[in-house]
Design an enzyme around this catalytic site. Structure first.
Site, PDB file in Angstrom:
ATOM      1  N   LYS A  41      -0.724  -4.256  -3.056  1.00  0.00           N
ATOM      2  CA  LYS A  41      -1.994  -3.741  -2.536  1.00  0.00           C
ATOM      3  C   LYS A  41      -2.143  -2.300  -3.024  1.00  0.00           C
ATOM      4  O   LYS A  41      -1.538  -1.385  -2.487  1.00  0.00           O
ATOM      5  CB  LYS A  41      -2.001  -3.818  -1.004  1.00  0.00           C
ATOM      6  CG  LYS A  41      -3.381  -3.604  -0.377  1.00  0.00           C
ATOM      7  CD  LYS A  41      -3.583  -2.190   0.060  1.00  0.00           C
ATOM      8  CE  LYS A  41      -4.901  -2.007   0.777  1.00  0.00           C
ATOM      9  NZ  LYS A  41      -5.227  -0.599   1.025  1.00  0.00           N
TER      10      LYS A  41
ATOM     11  N   SER B 219       0.807  -1.213   0.000  1.00  0.00           N
ATOM     12  CA  SER B 219       0.000   0.000   0.000  1.00  0.00           C
ATOM     13  C   SER B 219       0.849   1.276   0.000  1.00  0.00           C
ATOM     14  O   SER B 219       1.580   1.529  -0.954  1.00  0.00           O
ATOM     15  CB  SER B 219      -0.958  -0.038   1.190  1.00  0.00           C
ATOM     16  OG  SER B 219      -1.938   0.958   1.091  1.00  0.00           O
TER      17      SER B 219
ATOM     18  N   ASP C 130      10.556   4.941  -9.891  1.00  0.00           N
ATOM     19  CA  ASP C 130      10.164   5.539 -11.168  1.00  0.00           C
ATOM     20  C   ASP C 130      10.926   6.821 -11.472  1.00  0.00           C
ATOM     21  O   ASP C 130      11.169   7.152 -12.640  1.00  0.00           O
ATOM     22  CB  ASP C 130       8.663   5.827 -11.173  1.00  0.00           C
ATOM     23  CG  ASP C 130       7.833   4.572 -11.395  1.00  0.00           C
ATOM     24  OD1 ASP C 130       8.430   3.485 -11.525  1.00  0.00           O
ATOM     25  OD2 ASP C 130       6.588   4.670 -11.423  1.00  0.00           O
TER      26      ASP C 130
END
Length: 535
Positions: free
Chosen positions: A319, A294, A305
């Protein structure tokens, strides 16, 4: 009381149905059928309560029926009973009132891991290894850990009676402890692993996490930190805004951190870094594993990224469903999935949950190679990253497992209890202390005396050099944890952690990544050509 719960049943179920309508049928269609459905539901409650073979409470029937209904939506939409809702809100606060002890279940017993210095428990002389046998006269043997912790907490300046079972004492110690404020830190550890390497572990994300991380990074830099290991292993997530606040301290200003997309227009949001924090500018390695989920995946995904750090470890949980908590009558609530998370490169974090069994047991999980062929994305520098659920590390590193016999000993709290007994006879006062052959010999003798295995099994298990090394690490940890505190204990584990060792090996690559990103930024500022980076 029964009439009250009849009314509660209708109220809770009606609201749960209406909330569920946002994820299924239209509200208009639902309203036409609500009366008949409620009549069927309340009649079923009546029959079950009156005629079932054993006595059953209305409350249990209502809660079970709501949970069953919501389970048909997704694994993370959950009904929160009043106790569960209160517990969730308590965990998200920065502090609470209690005794000031870290507790866990060791060998099936509620055990003090360590008292917090200066806390009420510390002042009363509670020690690592103490077993809390009773709370307000109630045995703790059958209590879940959350229930026991809830009973130990309470309003400021109130008292709680506990019974302590301590090794070496014939009778329990009866203590009355006055509750005081205890800080609930989500930064579990922050220290210098080496003179130039900072280590920072975030346990979860609550209301104070962003501030805690900022203070921790500032302190580590003041101690000379030149590179950082950010440990997000077994971090199950928490508050979205705090994950964004922490990511803001790692990614460049005005960079996308996460995007949420849902069925309703209000669930579409894109969150960017503010640029209010000074750029860290240091090589970063992020440690993750299957327990990273999460909000922790949002943070690790943003760092990966934007190429400001290297991710090392196992694939994360996957999740990526956003829950919004809606309050219900009678102190209950529902955590309803309203959107999905996407990383800056566009990756969906959520893993497939069409099979609950596969989702929770991880059977049938897609292999990384299969995901790579289907969902390939690119970081800012053009490195390949993969979708399909969870964060795939840049560098794979599997944890070491304890030998089976040592796993058995740990489940019986053998290392902790031996450490307590050893310290009683051999006080450890120097952090330079290291366990050697004499400790192994003493441990073998202790195990035999405690009947934790046959003489042959104990001798055979600890004759293996690797098993002996693992055992001494566990003993070293428990002794330092009891003698000097949890940070010193954790240092012992960190020095022997194979994934942390892999993180150290990955720093040259993390440094190269940082330098490449700096070169690209420099070229962009001057309007030059392009620099490519691969991995």
């Amino acid at each position: 009381m029964r009439n009250t719960w009849r009314l509660a049943a209708a109220s809770l179920f009606l609201i749960a149905i209406l909330v569920g309508a946002f994820a299924g049928e239209s509200l208009l269609a639902l309203n036409e059928q609500t009366r008949d459905r409620l009549r069927l539901y309340t009649e079923l409650l009546e029959k079950s309560s009156e005629l079932y073979g054993v006595e059953v409470e209305y409350k249990d029937l209502v809660y079970s029926s709501i949970r069953g209904m919501l389970r048909g939506l997704d694994p993370h939409t959950n009904f929160l009973s009043p106790d569960a809702y209160t517990s969730m809100r308590d965990r998200q606060q920065g502090s609470f009132y209690g005794l000031g002890i870290l507790v866990g279940v060791r060998g099936g017993k509620l055990t003090v891991i360590t008292p917090i210095p200066g806390s009420p428990a510390h002042r009363l002389g509670m020690r690592a290894g103490d077993v809390i046998g009773r709370i307000e006269g109630e045995p703790t043997e059958t209590m879940a850990l959350d229930e026991a912790v809830r009973k130990l907490k309470g309003p400021k300046d109130t008292q709680v009676r506990i019974s302590i079972v301590r090794r070496g004492l014939d009778n329990p110690l009866e203590l009355t402890v006055t509750r005081a404020e205890v800080t609930q830190d989500t930064v579990s550890y922050e220290y210098m692993l080496t003179p130039e390497t900072g280590y920072l572990m975030i346990r979860d994300f609550s209301r104070s996490t962003g501030r805690e991380v900022a203070e921790a990074l500032k302190g580590l830099k003041e101690q000379g930190m030149e590179r950082l290991i950010l440990d997000l292993r077994n971090n199950g997530g928490g508050l979205l805004d705090q994950a964004i606040e922490v990511a803001d301290q790692f990614v460049p200003g005005e960079s996308k951190i996460v995007e949420t997309r849902g069925r309703l227009r209000t669930s579409h949001s894109t969150y960017f870094s503010s640029g209010k924090y000074e750029e860290l500018g240091l090589p970063v390695v992020v440690l993750v594993n299957g327990g990273t989920a999460s909000a922790a995946e949002i943070l690790s995904g943003a760092i990966q990224d934007h190429d400001v750090g290297l991710v090392v470890g196992d694939d994360t949980w996957g999740k990526g469903l956003v829950q919004t908590v809606f309050s219900l009558p009678y102190g209950a609530a529902v955590a309803l999935t309203t959107a999905k998370y996407y990383t800056p490169s566009g990756r969906l974090i959520q893993r497939d949950y069409s099979s609950y069994w596969d989702y929770y047991a991880d059977y049938g999980a897609e292999e990384t190679e299969e995901r790579e062929e289907e969902e390939v994305y690119e970081t800012d520098l053009g490195r390949k990253v993969y979708g399909g659920g969870g964060i795939t590390p840049d560098v794979s590193a599997q944890p070491e497992l304890l030998p089976v016999f040592l796993q058995f000993l740990r489940s019986r709290a053998a290392f902790l209890n031996f450490a307590v007994d050893y310290l009683a006879k051999n006080p450890v006062t120097s952090r330079d202390w290291e366990p050697g052959a004499e400790v192994t010999s003493a441990f073998k003798t202790w195990l035999k005396r405690e009947s934790l295995g046959s003489d042959e099994d104990i001798e055979e298990a600890l004759s293996d050099p690797e098993a002996e090394r693992h055992a001494l690490v566990q003993i070293h940890y428990e002794i330092f944890n009891a003698a000097f505190g949890v940070t010193d204990g954790h240092r012992v584990l960190a020095r022997n952690d194979i994934q942390i060792k892999r993180a150290f090996e990955s720093f040259p690559e993390a440094k190269e990544l940082l330098e490449t990103r700096g070169a690209v930024q420099s070229i962009e500022r001057t309007g030059g050509g392009q620099v490519a980076a691969g991995h």
